[in-house]
Each structure stands twice: as C-alpha cells, then as structure tokens.
Design an enzyme around this catalytic site. Structure first.
Site, short mmCIF file in Angstrom:
data_model
loop_
_atom_site.label_atom_id
_atom_site.label_comp_id
_atom_site.label_asym_id
_atom_site.label_seq_id
_atom_site.Cartn_x
_atom_site.Cartn_y
_atom_site.Cartn_z
N GLY A 70 -5.54 60.92 71.35
CA GLY A 70 -5.76 61.41 70.02
C GLY A 70 -4.93 62.69 70.07
O GLY A 70 -3.63 62.71 70.76
N LEU A 71 -5.27 63.63 69.52
CA LEU A 71 -4.56 65.02 69.06
C LEU A 71 -3.36 64.99 68.61
O LEU A 71 -2.40 65.75 68.98
CB LEU A 71 -4.65 65.74 70.69
CG LEU A 71 -6.04 65.86 71.21
CD1 LEU A 71 -5.90 66.53 72.71
CD2 LEU A 71 -6.98 66.73 70.43
N CYS A 72 -3.06 64.10 67.74
CA CYS A 72 -1.92 64.16 67.19
C CYS A 72 -1.75 64.19 65.76
O CYS A 72 -1.12 63.31 64.87
CB CYS A 72 -1.00 62.77 67.60
SG CYS A 72 -1.69 61.21 67.36
N GLY A 73 -2.79 64.73 65.05
CA GLY A 73 -3.01 64.71 63.83
C GLY A 73 -3.69 63.64 63.06
O GLY A 73 -4.11 62.85 63.73
N PHE A 75 -1.38 61.18 62.58
CA PHE A 75 -0.21 60.15 62.96
C PHE A 75 -1.02 58.76 63.22
O PHE A 75 -0.35 57.85 62.63
CB PHE A 75 0.20 60.46 64.24
CG PHE A 75 1.36 59.51 64.92
CD1 PHE A 75 2.67 59.37 64.19
CD2 PHE A 75 0.96 58.84 66.00
CE1 PHE A 75 3.43 58.42 64.82
CE2 PHE A 75 1.96 57.78 66.49
CZ PHE A 75 3.16 57.74 65.93
#
Length: 159
Positions: A70-73, A75
């Site tokens: 995760g941690l990609c908004g 996307f």
C-alpha cells in the site's frame, strides 16, 4: 542516522533504475524495428494483425498492474475500480485477468474474480524474464484466436 538510511535507500533506488536502461533500450529498439520493417505493411503479417481490431471478439485479456504494498495513495483502488467497471461492461466470462502486483491480485480475488495468471511486481526490470510468461501466454491465446488485445489507455481514455 535517519538521513544516512534515507541516502542509502536513495542510492539503491537510483542504481536499480539505472540498471533498467539496457532493457529499456532493447524494448524500444524492438518496437522501432517492427514499425520500420516490411512485416508492418504485409497484409498477412502476424505483426500487423496483432494491432488490427478483430471482428469477432471471444474474450478480452486485461493485464492489471498494481503495487505489492500500500502507501501509494489511491493508485491501487483506482485501478481496481476501472477493472471492475470493465468486467461489468463485458461480463466476467468474457474477461481474462492477469495481475502483476499482489494488491491487485488479492483484491480482485476477494471480489470473486478468477485470475488466470498472478505475479508479484519486480521493483526493477533488468531483462525480459519478468514478463516472458505473460507475453508467451498472450501470444499463444492470440494465435489461437481465444483472446484479443484490449484497447490502449489512449484509445479508451480509461484503462
């Protein structure tokens, strides 16, 4: 200490990106040679046939690229929304899914979709080994007339 760790990670990321240049140059060289070759203009050529719209569409193949973490908004969620909309529009039985990235595979499986091939995403592509299985699978199905190529993002404006 945190600055040193960040600098080391940045150096590693830059080095990995620079290692993909050979693969990038090779891939663009292939595309350039295909466009400039006689195969492009021969009406019986498999190269030309691959880029033409087929009259009878049996099945579409979607290659879904997502991240491994995760941690990609938004996307991953935006990609999944587009894939789900495409599946609803064309029917589950008419869409074959190939996923690259564990987030996309996990979410699509949890939503009850059947995934033909699933791969975790490599952070860097040094050679064609990471995409060889996918390319062979798509080429085999295309030659058999099972699947057609899906529209590109420029043509559809979505996927």
């Amino acid at each position: 200490a945190m600055e040193l760790v960040a600098a080391a990670k940045m150096r590693k990321a830059v080095e990995s990106a620079l290692n993909t240049r050979n693969y990038h140059d090779l891939a663009w060289g292939i595309v350039d040679r295909l466009i400039n070759s006689q195969l492009w203009f021969d009406s019986n050529s498999m190269v030309k046939r691959f880029f033409e719209e087929q009259k009878e569409i049996k099945k579409s193949t979607l290659i879904v690229f997502s991240s491994n973490r995760g941690l990609c908004g938004a996307f991953n969620s935006n990609i999944i929304k587009l894939v789900i909309a495409y599946i609803k529009e064309h029917g589950k039985e008419n869409v074959e899914l190939i996923t690259v990235g564990t987030r996309g595979a996990g979410t699509l499986t949890a939503l009850g979709n059947n995934i033909e091939l699933a791969y975790s995403k490599d952070d860097t592509a040094i050679d064609d080994a990471s995409v060889r299985d996918i390319a062979n699978h798509i080429h085999r199905n295309f030659r058999k007339g099972i699947c057609r190529q899906t529209e590109s993002s420029e043509r559809r404006g979505r996927l």
